[in-house]
Every structure is written in C-alpha cells, then in structure tokens.
Design a protein around this motif. Structure first.
Motif, mmCIF file in Angstrom:
data_model
loop_
_atom_site.group_PDB
_atom_site.id
_atom_site.type_symbol
_atom_site.label_atom_id
_atom_site.label_comp_id
_atom_site.label_asym_id
_atom_site.label_seq_id
_atom_site.Cartn_x
_atom_site.Cartn_y
_atom_site.Cartn_z
ATOM 1 N N VAL A 45 34.648 8.110 -22.094
ATOM 2 C CA VAL A 45 33.702 7.602 -21.116
ATOM 3 C C VAL A 45 32.285 7.916 -22.229
ATOM 4 C CG1 VAL A 45 32.093 7.437 -19.360
ATOM 5 C CG2 VAL A 45 34.711 7.850 -19.101
ATOM 6 N N SER A 46 31.808 6.516 -22.381
ATOM 7 C CA SER A 46 30.312 6.765 -23.232
ATOM 8 C C SER A 46 29.102 6.148 -22.332
ATOM 9 C CB SER A 46 30.612 6.077 -24.579
ATOM 10 O OG SER A 46 29.350 5.997 -25.222
ATOM 11 N N LEU A 47 28.261 7.077 -22.024
ATOM 12 C CA LEU A 47 27.335 6.513 -21.057
ATOM 13 C C LEU A 47 25.759 6.969 -21.618
ATOM 14 C CD1 LEU A 47 28.579 7.954 -17.455
ATOM 15 C CD2 LEU A 47 28.649 5.521 -18.285
ATOM 16 N N VAL A 48 24.959 6.106 -21.481
ATOM 17 C CA VAL A 48 23.701 6.296 -21.964
ATOM 18 C C VAL A 48 22.939 7.506 -21.289
ATOM 19 C CG1 VAL A 48 21.329 5.377 -22.179
ATOM 20 C CG2 VAL A 48 23.193 3.891 -22.174
ATOM 21 N N LYS A 49 22.366 8.220 -22.147
ATOM 22 C CA LYS A 49 22.018 9.652 -21.770
ATOM 23 C C LYS A 49 21.281 9.890 -20.544
ATOM 24 C CE LYS A 49 20.228 13.624 -24.235
ATOM 25 N NZ LYS A 49 19.596 14.068 -25.508
ATOM 26 N N ALA A 50 20.380 8.764 -20.275
ATOM 27 C CA ALA A 50 19.532 8.656 -18.866
ATOM 28 C C ALA A 50 20.364 8.595 -17.520
ATOM 29 C CB ALA A 50 18.661 7.408 -19.221
ATOM 30 N N HIS A 51 21.671 8.076 -17.756
ATOM 31 C CA HIS A 51 22.461 7.816 -16.592
ATOM 32 C C HIS A 51 22.391 9.244 -15.750
ATOM 33 C CE1 HIS A 51 24.169 4.013 -16.488
ATOM 34 N NE2 HIS A 51 24.220 4.175 -17.894
ATOM 35 N N TYR A 52 21.998 9.284 -14.351
ATOM 36 C CA TYR A 52 21.941 10.366 -13.532
ATOM 37 C C TYR A 52 23.553 10.989 -13.537
ATOM 38 C CZ TYR A 52 21.701 12.669 -9.105
ATOM 39 O OH TYR A 52 21.780 13.695 -7.932
ATOM 40 N N ILE A 53 24.578 10.194 -13.426
ATOM 41 C CA ILE A 53 25.765 10.922 -13.140
ATOM 42 C C ILE A 53 26.175 11.820 -14.482
ATOM 43 C CG2 ILE A 53 27.097 8.975 -14.450
ATOM 44 C CD1 ILE A 53 29.112 9.129 -11.786
ATOM 45 N N ASN A 54 25.583 11.695 -15.526
ATOM 46 C CA ASN A 54 25.992 12.644 -16.687
ATOM 47 C C ASN A 54 25.771 14.211 -16.362
ATOM 48 O OD1 ASN A 54 26.457 10.458 -18.536
ATOM 49 N ND2 ASN A 54 24.671 10.215 -19.218
ATOM 50 N N GLN A 55 24.879 14.288 -15.590
ATOM 51 C CA GLN A 55 24.543 15.757 -15.134
ATOM 52 C C GLN A 55 25.826 16.486 -14.366
ATOM 53 O OE1 GLN A 55 21.238 15.962 -12.794
ATOM 54 N NE2 GLN A 55 21.533 18.010 -11.708
ATOM 55 N N GLY A 56 26.498 15.610 -13.519
ATOM 56 C CA GLY A 56 27.557 16.027 -13.003
ATOM 57 C C GLY A 56 28.842 16.150 -13.616
ATOM 58 N N ILE A 57 29.075 15.022 -14.557
ATOM 59 C CA ILE A 57 30.144 15.083 -15.638
ATOM 60 C C ILE A 57 30.114 16.245 -16.375
ATOM 61 C CG2 ILE A 57 31.301 14.084 -17.272
ATOM 62 C CD1 ILE A 57 30.211 11.318 -16.055
ATOM 63 N N ARG A 58 28.832 16.725 -16.673
ATOM 64 C CA ARG A 58 28.677 17.868 -17.584
ATOM 65 C C ARG A 58 28.838 19.314 -17.001
ATOM 66 N NH1 ARG A 58 24.136 14.902 -19.948
ATOM 67 N NH2 ARG A 58 24.575 14.026 -22.007
ATOM 68 N N GLU A 59 28.508 19.371 -15.740
ATOM 69 C CA GLU A 59 28.347 20.520 -15.058
ATOM 70 C C GLU A 59 30.024 20.742 -14.779
ATOM 71 O OE1 GLU A 59 25.797 20.072 -11.500
ATOM 72 O OE2 GLU A 59 24.117 20.263 -12.633
ATOM 73 N N SER A 60 30.557 19.861 -13.993
ATOM 74 C CA SER A 60 31.861 20.026 -13.630
ATOM 75 C C SER A 60 33.199 19.839 -14.594
ATOM 76 C CB SER A 60 32.186 19.267 -12.355
ATOM 77 O OG SER A 60 32.123 17.710 -12.703
ATOM 78 N N LYS A 61 32.737 19.058 -15.581
ATOM 79 C CA LYS A 61 33.621 18.565 -16.518
ATOM 80 C C LYS A 61 34.718 17.429 -15.907
ATOM 81 C CE LYS A 61 32.753 21.421 -19.881
ATOM 82 N NZ LYS A 61 31.325 21.111 -20.332
#
Length: 76
Positions: A45-61
C-alpha cells in the motif's frame, strides 16, 4: 505525433480500495482510487504521507484492505 482516439474510455475500470486501520484506538478508513498488483502473496500500500491513516498503520503495523463491490454502492 498525437493520435485522436475519439470518445473512448482510456482508463480501464479499476476497483476502489478501502484501507482501514486503528488510529488512536478508533477505526479509520481511507479510499484508494488506484491499486496495482505486485505479487500474489504480498500486498503493498502506498499512501501520500499526509494521510491521517498512516499514523495508525505505522503504530500497529496492521491494516485491512477491502475491495468495493457494486452492492456497496448507494442506489444499486
């Protein structure tokens, strides 16, 4: 040299992907309009850095991927 292809649908039909993840203990979703196939056994999955959801994906993997079906669409 340009070639006039007329009134043709130049973009092939592509599914809309809904990516979900927990952000701050709450569910969050974002729509991804373009998706590609990398391999049969891996998902990228490739999302623009500004997407809010990225924070959750990085935290929980962890994240979920859902392909929108015609039955999900309003009025269908």
């Amino acid at each position: 040299m340009k070639k006039n292809i007329g009134a043709t649908l130049a973009l092939y039909p592509a599914p809309v992907i809904v990516v979900g993840a927990m952000v701050g203990g709450k569910p969050s979703w974002t729509l991804v309009a373009h998706a590609g196939t990398v391999a049969h056994s891996y998902v990228m999955v490739s999302l623009v850095k500004a997407h809010y959801i990225n924070q959750g994906i990085r935290e929980s993997k962890l994240f979920s991927i859902n392909v929108v079906d015609e039955s999900w669409l309003k009025g269908r």
